[in-house]
Design a protein around this motif. Structure first.
Motif, mmCIF file in Angstrom:
data_model
loop_
_atom_site.group_PDB
_atom_site.id
_atom_site.type_symbol
_atom_site.label_atom_id
_atom_site.label_comp_id
_atom_site.label_asym_id
_atom_site.label_seq_id
_atom_site.Cartn_x
_atom_site.Cartn_y
_atom_site.Cartn_z
ATOM 1 N N ILE A 1 30.189 32.682 33.935
ATOM 2 C CA ILE A 1 30.302 33.571 34.008
ATOM 3 C C ILE A 1 30.541 34.746 33.352
ATOM 4 N N GLN A 2 30.525 34.138 32.207
ATOM 5 C CA GLN A 2 30.149 35.358 31.219
ATOM 6 C C GLN A 2 29.122 36.327 30.978
ATOM 7 N N ASP A 3 27.718 35.310 31.748
ATOM 8 C CA ASP A 3 27.340 35.795 31.679
ATOM 9 C C ASP A 3 26.567 37.184 32.975
ATOM 10 N N ALA A 4 27.508 36.275 34.033
ATOM 11 C CA ALA A 4 28.303 37.984 34.616
ATOM 12 C C ALA A 4 28.114 39.029 34.322
ATOM 13 N N VAL A 5 29.431 38.720 33.416
ATOM 14 C CA VAL A 5 30.149 39.327 33.495
ATOM 15 C C VAL A 5 29.446 40.852 32.512
ATOM 16 N N ARG B 1 28.098 31.114 39.599
ATOM 17 C CA ARG B 1 27.474 32.602 39.262
ATOM 18 C C ARG B 1 27.664 33.844 39.709
ATOM 19 N N GLU B 2 26.810 33.376 41.388
ATOM 20 C CA GLU B 2 27.440 34.713 42.442
ATOM 21 C C GLU B 2 28.781 35.027 42.756
ATOM 22 N N ALA B 3 29.367 34.136 42.856
ATOM 23 C CA ALA B 3 30.758 33.964 43.217
ATOM 24 C C ALA B 3 31.343 35.370 42.132
ATOM 25 N N SER B 4 31.590 35.267 40.476
ATOM 26 C CA SER B 4 31.389 35.876 39.695
ATOM 27 C C SER B 4 31.232 37.241 39.390
ATOM 28 N N LYS B 5 29.368 37.184 40.354
ATOM 29 C CA LYS B 5 29.538 38.990 40.437
ATOM 30 C C LYS B 5 30.275 39.609 41.305
ATOM 31 N N GLU B 6 30.650 38.758 42.461
ATOM 32 C CA GLU B 6 31.345 39.764 43.262
ATOM 33 C C GLU B 6 32.959 40.378 43.106
ATOM 34 N N PHE C 1 34.253 40.536 39.295
ATOM 35 C CA PHE C 1 33.183 41.530 38.773
ATOM 36 C C PHE C 1 33.326 43.015 39.696
ATOM 37 N N ASP C 2 32.863 42.513 40.523
ATOM 38 C CA ASP C 2 32.792 44.085 41.513
ATOM 39 C C ASP C 2 33.668 44.246 41.863
ATOM 40 N N GLU C 3 34.594 43.307 42.245
ATOM 41 C CA GLU C 3 36.452 43.817 43.106
ATOM 42 C C GLU C 3 36.621 44.515 41.347
ATOM 43 N N TYR C 4 36.738 43.542 39.824
ATOM 44 C CA TYR C 4 36.902 44.378 39.047
ATOM 45 C C TYR C 4 36.531 46.215 38.424
ATOM 46 N N ILE C 5 35.033 46.787 38.800
ATOM 47 C CA ILE C 5 34.912 47.964 38.461
ATOM 48 C C ILE C 5 35.375 48.344 39.568
ATOM 49 N N SER C 6 35.729 48.201 40.323
ATOM 50 C CA SER C 6 36.140 49.165 41.958
ATOM 51 C C SER C 6 37.442 48.984 41.226
ATOM 52 N N LYS C 7 38.324 48.548 40.803
ATOM 53 C CA LYS C 7 39.704 48.492 40.326
ATOM 54 C C LYS C 7 39.965 49.819 39.409
ATOM 55 N N LEU C 8 39.190 49.199 38.558
ATOM 56 C CA LEU C 8 38.598 50.282 37.399
ATOM 57 C C LEU C 8 38.660 51.393 37.477
ATOM 58 N N ALA C 9 37.638 51.389 38.275
ATOM 59 C CA ALA C 9 36.744 53.242 39.434
ATOM 60 C C ALA C 9 38.502 53.230 39.665
ATOM 61 N N ILE C 10 39.254 53.323 40.773
ATOM 62 C CA ILE C 10 40.223 53.588 41.219
ATOM 63 C C ILE C 10 40.990 53.977 39.701
#
Length: 177
Positions: free
Chosen positions: A50-54, A153-158, A160-169
């Protein structure tokens, strides 16, 4: 009439400019970001993936530098809320041949403007399990360690993508438009 419509259409497309997420998040994130993953006591190995993916997402998607806890103005603390493996496909003999990993992460973010936000995000990853016996009739439906950690690892990347979309908002609402 066509000339006026063409001019209107040109102004419309010019006015609808694309802005990358890394630019939108400039208002909420500093240039240096510290990432801390709270180790899950039941499966501590998951925290490393998780840490590596983030960290990879911070550097590659947001174009930010990783910093120390003391020097970074933005701090992200990641905690595993849940991790489940659900069977999705069964073979003709009733053995599980495919799973879906669902990972829910909680991102507690201390922003550069001294505000704190808690954002929950989830990621999914579908994967097939490998067969360990020569006979498919007596196949094993157990998830191997490699399959498990690849799914995390792959679920962590996904997530994180949701997290950054919420940050963008959040960045867009703060005036980065």
């Amino acid at each position: 009439m066509r000339y006026i419509f063409a001019i209107f259409l040109a102004f419309f497309f010019v006015g609808c400019g694309y802005k990358p997420v890394s630019k939108i998040t400039n208002d909420v994130l500093s240039d240096s970001v510290y990432v801390e993953v709270i180790v899950d006591k039941t499966e501590p190995k998951n925290s490393v993936f998780i840490q590596d993916a983030v960290k990879e997402g911070i550097v590659s998607r947001l174009n930010r530098n990783l910093g120390s806890k003391e020097s970074a103005k933005t701090k992200i603390q990641v905690r595993t809320k849940s991790l489940t493996y659900t069977p999705t496909i069964y073979d003709e003999y009733g053995y599980i041949s495919s799973y879906q990993a669902v990972l829910k992460l909680e991102f507690t973010t201390d922003f550069k403007d001294a505000t704190t936000s808690v954002i929950t995000a989830s990621g999914e990853y579908d994967f097939s399990i490998s067969r360990r016996t020569k006979s498919t009739r007596f196949a094993d439906s157990v998830i191997s360690e490699n399959e498990k950690y690849e799914a995390i690892r792959e679920a962590s990347k996904e997530a994180f993508d949701e997290y950054i979309s919420k940050l963008a908002i959040k960045g867009y609402k703060n005036g980065s438009n």
